[in-house]
Design a protein around this motif. Structure first.
Motif, PDB file in Angstrom:
ATOM      1  N   ARG A  87      39.920  44.759  35.510  1.00  0.00           N
ATOM      2  CA  ARG A  87      41.370  45.557  36.018  1.00  0.00           C
ATOM      3  C   ARG A  87      42.640  44.795  36.672  1.00  0.00           C
ATOM      4  O   ARG A  87      42.234  44.090  38.052  1.00  0.00           O
ATOM      5  N   ARG A 129      44.285  50.331  29.325  1.00  0.00           N
ATOM      6  CA  ARG A 129      44.556  50.890  30.399  1.00  0.00           C
ATOM      7  C   ARG A 129      45.050  52.297  30.231  1.00  0.00           C
ATOM      8  O   ARG A 129      44.981  53.245  31.022  1.00  0.00           O
ATOM      9  N   PHE A 135      39.149  50.274  33.616  1.00  0.00           N
ATOM     10  CA  PHE A 135      39.065  48.925  33.590  1.00  0.00           C
ATOM     11  C   PHE A 135      40.952  48.887  32.285  1.00  0.00           C
ATOM     12  O   PHE A 135      40.974  50.382  31.582  1.00  0.00           O
ATOM     13  N   ASP A 136      41.634  48.257  32.785  1.00  0.00           N
ATOM     14  CA  ASP A 136      42.898  47.572  31.761  1.00  0.00           C
ATOM     15  C   ASP A 136      42.187  46.875  30.780  1.00  0.00           C
ATOM     16  O   ASP A 136      43.065  47.149  29.922  1.00  0.00           O
TER      17      ASP A 136
END
Ligand code: HEM
Length: 179
Positions: A87, A129, A135-136
Motif C-alpha cells: 500500500r 486500490r 492494499f493498493d
C-alpha cells in the motif's frame, strides 16, 4: 491465469511495514472474474483480491522491452514465488501522474532495475486500490530456486529507492511449490 492459480506452501510471512497479516501455512490463488484473482491464506485466515489492469507509468519503449524479455507465469522450473501486497501513502496518491512517474522511474529506476532480472523472474502486477482492499497492489513473482539470491538482490535494491519512502504497508510472503 496459468501459474497464478493453485496451491502454494507458505515458507514465510514477513511484515516489512504497517499492519501484519495473520500466519497461514498455505496460499490458494484462484481467478474470480475477468483478470481478477483472489489469494486466500490458510483456511480463509485472510483473502486478498486484485485485478490485472492497464499500464500507468511504462512508456512505449519500456513496454516493448518488457514484452520481449518477460517470461510467462507457470514455468515448471519456477517453484518459488513471492506475493508482496503493498500500500502506498496518501502523499503518493495526492501527487500528479507526472510527479509519480518521475519518482517511479526517473528517480528510482524501478523498471530499469527490474528489467535486469528478466526473464529469470516472471511477474504480474494486480491493482486493488479501487476494489476497497486493504492494499493498493498485489505483486506476484515466480522464479527458480537457483534465482532466489538474485530475487533478494532485486527486492533489496527497490526498497532502497525514493519510491519506497511512499510505501506505508508491505508484507512479503514467500511460497514454495513442491516438485
Ligand atoms: C522482476 C522485475 C520487475 C520489473 C521488470 C518491474 C516492472 C514494473 C513496471 C514496468 C511497473 C509499472 C507498471 C505500470 O506502468 O503501471 C511496475 C509497477 C510496480 N511494481 Fe514492479 N517490477 C519488478 C519487480 C518488482 C518488485 C520485486 C516489487 C515489490 C517488491 C515491485 C512492485 C511494484 C509495484 C508496487 C508497482 C506499482 C507501482 C505503482 O503503480 O505505484 N516490482 N513494476
Amino acid at each position: 491465469m496459468a501459474g497464478w492459480s493453485g496451491n502454494w506452501r507458505i515458507a514465510s510471512i514477513e511484515t516489512r511495514r504497517g499492519a501484519p497479516l495473520a500466519a497461514a501455512d498455505r496460499l490458494d490463488v484462484r481467478p474470480i472474474g475477468a483478470g481478477t484473482v483472489e489469494a486466500q491464506g490458510g483456511a480463509a485466515v485472510w483473502t486478498l483480491a486484485g485485478t490485472a489492469s492497464n499500464v500507468r507509468y511504462a512508456e512505449r519503449r519500456e513496454i516493448t522491452e518488457l514484452r520481449s524479455r518477460q517470461a510467462p507465469l507457470g514455468r515448471d522450473e519456477a517453484r518459488r514465488a513471492a506475493l508482496i501486497p503493498i500500500r502506498k501513502s496518501a502523499a503518493w496518491w495526492e501527487l500528479a501522474q507526472d510527479e509519480r512517474r518521475a519518482i517511479f522511474e526517473e528517480t528510482s529506476h524501478h523498471t530499469r532495475i527490474g528489467m535486469e532480472y528478466l526473464p529469470a523472474v516472471a511477474l504480474q502486477l494486480y491493482h486493488c486500490r479501487d476494489l476497497g482492499e486493504p492494499f493498493d497492489f498485489l505483486t506476484w513473482f515466480e522464479y527458480a530456486a537457483e534465482d532466489a539470491a538474485a530475487f533478494e538482490d532485486l527486492v533489496r535494491r527497490l526498497r532502497e529507492t525514493a519510491e519506497w519512502t511512499y510505501v506505508d504497508r508491505e508484507v512479503d510472503i514467500r511460497l514454495v511449490r513442491p516438485a
